[in-house]
Scaffold this active site. Structure first.
Site, PDB file in Angstrom:
ATOM      1  N   HIS A  66      -4.347  38.405  27.879  1.00 38.29           N
ATOM      2  CA  HIS A  66      -3.437  37.530  27.137  1.00 38.29           C
ATOM      3  C   HIS A  66      -2.004  37.725  27.610  1.00 38.29           C
ATOM      4  O   HIS A  66      -1.612  38.806  28.018  1.00 38.29           O
ATOM      5  CB  HIS A  66      -3.532  37.767  25.628  1.00 38.29           C
ATOM      6  CG  HIS A  66      -3.414  39.199  25.211  1.00 38.29           C
ATOM      7  ND1 HIS A  66      -4.440  40.101  25.297  1.00 38.29           N
ATOM      8  CD2 HIS A  66      -2.369  39.893  24.695  1.00 38.29           C
ATOM      9  CE1 HIS A  66      -4.053  41.283  24.849  1.00 38.29           C
ATOM     10  NE2 HIS A  66      -2.802  41.190  24.491  1.00 38.29           N
ATOM     11  N   HIS A  79       1.854  37.440  26.291  1.00 43.24           N
ATOM     12  CA  HIS A  79       2.748  37.323  25.131  1.00 43.24           C
ATOM     13  C   HIS A  79       3.935  36.447  25.524  1.00 43.24           C
ATOM     14  O   HIS A  79       4.586  36.703  26.543  1.00 43.24           O
ATOM     15  CB  HIS A  79       3.325  38.694  24.745  1.00 43.24           C
ATOM     16  CG  HIS A  79       2.343  39.704  24.251  1.00 43.24           C
ATOM     17  ND1 HIS A  79       2.188  40.002  22.917  1.00 43.24           N
ATOM     18  CD2 HIS A  79       1.484  40.521  24.908  1.00 43.24           C
ATOM     19  CE1 HIS A  79       1.276  40.960  22.772  1.00 43.24           C
ATOM     20  NE2 HIS A  79       0.834  41.296  23.976  1.00 43.24           N
TER      21      HIS A  79
HETATM   22  P1  AMP Z   1      -1.896  44.160  23.381  1.00 39.53           P
HETATM   23  O1  AMP Z   1      -3.389  44.167  23.651  1.00 39.53           O
HETATM   24  O2  AMP Z   1      -1.308  45.536  23.476  1.00 39.53           O
HETATM   25  O3  AMP Z   1      -1.164  43.163  24.255  1.00 39.53           O
HETATM   26  O4  AMP Z   1      -1.672  43.718  21.876  1.00 39.53           O
HETATM   27  C1  AMP Z   1      -2.520  42.797  21.247  1.00 39.53           C
HETATM   28  C2  AMP Z   1      -1.725  41.811  20.408  1.00 39.53           C
HETATM   29  O5  AMP Z   1      -2.670  40.979  19.742  1.00 39.53           O
HETATM   30  C3  AMP Z   1      -0.830  42.427  19.335  1.00 39.53           C
HETATM   31  O6  AMP Z   1       0.476  41.893  19.457  1.00 39.53           O
HETATM   32  C4  AMP Z   1      -1.505  42.017  18.016  1.00 39.53           C
HETATM   33  O7  AMP Z   1      -0.570  41.778  16.977  1.00 39.53           O
HETATM   34  C5  AMP Z   1      -2.225  40.750  18.421  1.00 39.53           C
HETATM   35  N1  AMP Z   1      -3.419  40.460  17.621  1.00 39.53           N
HETATM   36  C6  AMP Z   1      -4.455  41.281  17.363  1.00 39.53           C
HETATM   37  N2  AMP Z   1      -5.391  40.674  16.604  1.00 39.53           N
HETATM   38  C7  AMP Z   1      -4.919  39.420  16.383  1.00 39.53           C
HETATM   39  C8  AMP Z   1      -5.410  38.275  15.666  1.00 39.53           C
HETATM   40  N3  AMP Z   1      -6.580  38.312  15.026  1.00 39.53           N
HETATM   41  N4  AMP Z   1      -4.654  37.153  15.655  1.00 39.53           N
HETATM   42  C9  AMP Z   1      -3.475  37.098  16.291  1.00 39.53           C
HETATM   43  N5  AMP Z   1      -2.958  38.137  16.990  1.00 39.53           N
HETATM   44  C10 AMP Z   1      -3.664  39.277  17.034  1.00 39.53           C
END
Ligand code: AMP
Length: 130
Positions: free
Chosen positions: A93, A95
């Protein structure tokens, strides 16, 4: 087992959807570091973004560019910042974070948003996605 993001794409887990194409999906980060923090993902479940094949990687980047343009229109910001971490969720993903200053790209600082604010913001971003 499907990743939490694959479950979101499948509609098994709710999200605040912002945009969707044949191969990509965007939704609001549930724990945003700024209002308008969006995650852009490939529907294909690949953990590490740089393991995507060239076509899928390029498609995701172009999709993120389109989403960033919507964020820039809707959220007060100087620019939209881009980050790839992937340390928490094993599904690639990007950001996208609206930035007023460098301090806004701080993954230890989160902003509180009410549910209705998520709903309204996602709808506004979806409306401006081109
Ligand atoms: P990272 O894998 O370190 O890039 O972080 C994962 C991101 O996904 C974090 O910013 C979380 O807040 C976000 N996240 C996790 N679960 C969900 C969800 N169900 N819906 C939206 N965002 C999510």
């Amino acid at each position: 087992m499907a990743s939490i993001f694959s479950k979101i794409v499948a509609g098994e887990i709710p999200c605040y959807k912002v945009a969707e194409t044949e191969n990509c999906f965007a939704f609001l980060d549930i724990n945003p570091v700024a209002k308008g923090h969006v995650l852009c993902i490939p529907k294909q479940e690949v953990d590490y973004i740089f393991d995507l094949d060239e076509k899928a990687y390029a498609e995701l980047q172009v999709f993120a560019q389109r989403v960033a343009k919507s964020i820039k229109k809707v959220c007060p910001c100087t620019k939209v910042g881009v980050a790839v971490l992937g340390l928490e969720v094993p599904h690639a993903h990007i950001h996208l974070i609206p930035l007023q200053s460098e301090a806004d790209m701080d993954f230890h600082h989160h902003v509180k948003m009410e549910q209705q604010e998520f709903v309204d913001l996602a709808a506004e971003l979806a409306k401006n996605f081109e």
